[in-house]
Scaffold this motif. Structure first.
Motif, PDB file in Angstrom:
ATOM      1  N   ASP A 155       0.861  -1.185   0.000  1.00 15.80           N
ATOM      2  CA  ASP A 155       0.000   0.000   0.000  1.00 15.80           C
ATOM      3  C   ASP A 155       0.899   1.236   0.000  1.00 15.80           C
ATOM      4  O   ASP A 155       1.189   1.809   1.039  1.00 15.80           O
ATOM      5  CB  ASP A 155      -0.910  -0.010   1.229  1.00 15.80           C
ATOM      6  CG  ASP A 155      -1.806   1.221   1.305  1.00 15.80           C
ATOM      7  OD1 ASP A 155      -1.993   1.894   0.264  1.00 15.80           O
ATOM      8  OD2 ASP A 155      -2.317   1.506   2.413  1.00 15.80           O
TER       9      ASP A 155
ATOM     10  N   VAL B 220       2.102   4.719   0.127  1.00 13.54           N
ATOM     11  CA  VAL B 220       1.571   6.006   0.568  1.00 13.54           C
ATOM     12  C   VAL B 220       2.684   7.043   0.451  1.00 13.54           C
ATOM     13  O   VAL B 220       3.744   6.914   1.068  1.00 13.54           O
ATOM     14  CB  VAL B 220       1.060   5.946   2.018  1.00 13.54           C
ATOM     15  CG1 VAL B 220       0.648   7.341   2.503  1.00 13.54           C
ATOM     16  CG2 VAL B 220      -0.119   4.980   2.121  1.00 13.54           C
TER      17      VAL B 220
ATOM     18  N   GLN C  73      -0.123   4.084   5.842  1.00 10.18           N
ATOM     19  CA  GLN C  73       0.117   5.373   6.489  1.00 10.18           C
ATOM     20  C   GLN C  73       1.307   5.262   7.449  1.00 10.18           C
ATOM     21  O   GLN C  73       1.467   4.253   8.120  1.00 10.18           O
ATOM     22  CB  GLN C  73      -1.124   5.829   7.254  1.00 10.18           C
ATOM     23  CG  GLN C  73      -2.303   6.203   6.366  1.00 10.18           C
ATOM     24  CD  GLN C  73      -2.017   7.416   5.493  1.00 10.18           C
ATOM     25  OE1 GLN C  73      -1.266   8.318   5.875  1.00 10.18           O
ATOM     26  NE2 GLN C  73      -2.642   7.452   4.323  1.00 10.18           N
TER      27      GLN C  73
END
Length: 290
Positions: A102, A104, A256
């Motif tokens: 993911d 970010v 995150q």
């Protein structure tokens, strides 16, 4: 021109690695595993300075460059590092290559990429280049500087290796998303890696030209930055997007930011960390209106 003299770090060997570690493994007793950051030779000096500042507060982090932005992104996708240092956005091909990651992006500032030439060529009359002229140089169609108003001196091109953020900025300027042609078959063309290697090659080769972050040539008497289509890489032109070869600078995480990675990135985004961008010739988030 954007930039003050920045401290750079040379990657050596066939696999370019510039270790900017600010806390070694021997000093990690009781402090856990060091945070690992790697990637762009443009972002690395900022990351290294931030790591040094946080070391006194107990944060252990190793900053390195391996394969530039593309290398850092690939290492993050493979779970080998905690933070990828990148001078280019994450591309669809990056996400496809690591679908479980993911990615970010946290932007920390911005940078201007210049077309850098030797001062000898600039003093002889080459002050500005059009996009077509830059294309002609890098495609090997312009082989002597006298063809575009410079001295009778052969052109030697140092291009960045594919995957480097600097190269992608140049390609976007010249080809607008189209696939660039293959490198010219010329003895006066070579591929280089990190920023410091590029600068060293420029300074040691008469008639050289290369794409390079403008801050890396501040105070270098042998080098010059040309305007592109009459536009200088000033802070204002980069901030407004008028200058055609600017780019964002990122810290990239898997998900995150959290824990020590968040602490590290938050420091760079803080009032204490943002001046590190200025120190190395980049623009802060405030300067670009973010």
């Amino acid at each position: 021109m954007v930039g003050r003299r920045r401290f750079a770090y040379l990657a050596t060997g066939a696999v370019l690695i510039a270790s900017l570690a600010t806390a070694c493994a021997d000093a990690e007793a009781g402090a856990g595993k060091a945070l690992q950051a790697s990637g762009s030779t443009t972002v690395a000096p900022v990351a290294a300075d931030a790591a040094e500042a946080l070391k006194a507060q107990g944060l252990s982090i190793t900053v390195a460059t391996q394969g530039g932005s593309a290398g850092g992104i690939s290492q993050l996708g493979a779970g080998q590092i905690d933070i990828a240092l990148s001078s280019k956005p994450i591309a669809d091909k990056d996400r496809s290559a690591s679908p479980k990651t993911d990615y970010v992006e946290t932007q920390i500032g911005a940078d201007a990429v210049g077309v850098i030439i030797t001062k000898q060529v600039a003093d002889a009359g080459v002050k500005n280049l059009t996009a077509d002229q830059v294309k002609g140089l890098f495609e090997g169609k312009i082989t002597n500087w006298k063809e575009i108003g410079g001295p009778d001196l052969p052109v030697f091109v140092y291009d960045k290796e594919p995957g480097r953020g600097t190269r992608e900025v140049l390609d976007k300027y010249l080809y607008h998303g189209e696939k660039p042609p293959p490198p010219p078959n010329s003895n006066n063309f070579a591929i280089v890696g990190g920023n410091l290697e590029t600068r060293n090659k420029l300074e040691s080769t008469p008639g050289a030209v290369a794409p390079l972050s403008t801050g890396f040539v501040e105070g270098r008497d042998k080098l010059a930055v040309v305007t592109l289509d009459g536009i200088a890489p000033s802070s204002e032109n980069v901030a407004t997007g008028k200058y055609p070869m600017s780019r964002p600078l990122y810290m990239v995480t898997n998900g995150q930011p959290k824990g020590e990675a968040k602490r590290f990135i938050d420091y760079i985004l803080s009032d204490k960390g943002q001046p590190l961008l200025t120190k190395h010739g980049y623009l802060t988030l405030k300067q670009i209106g973010k």
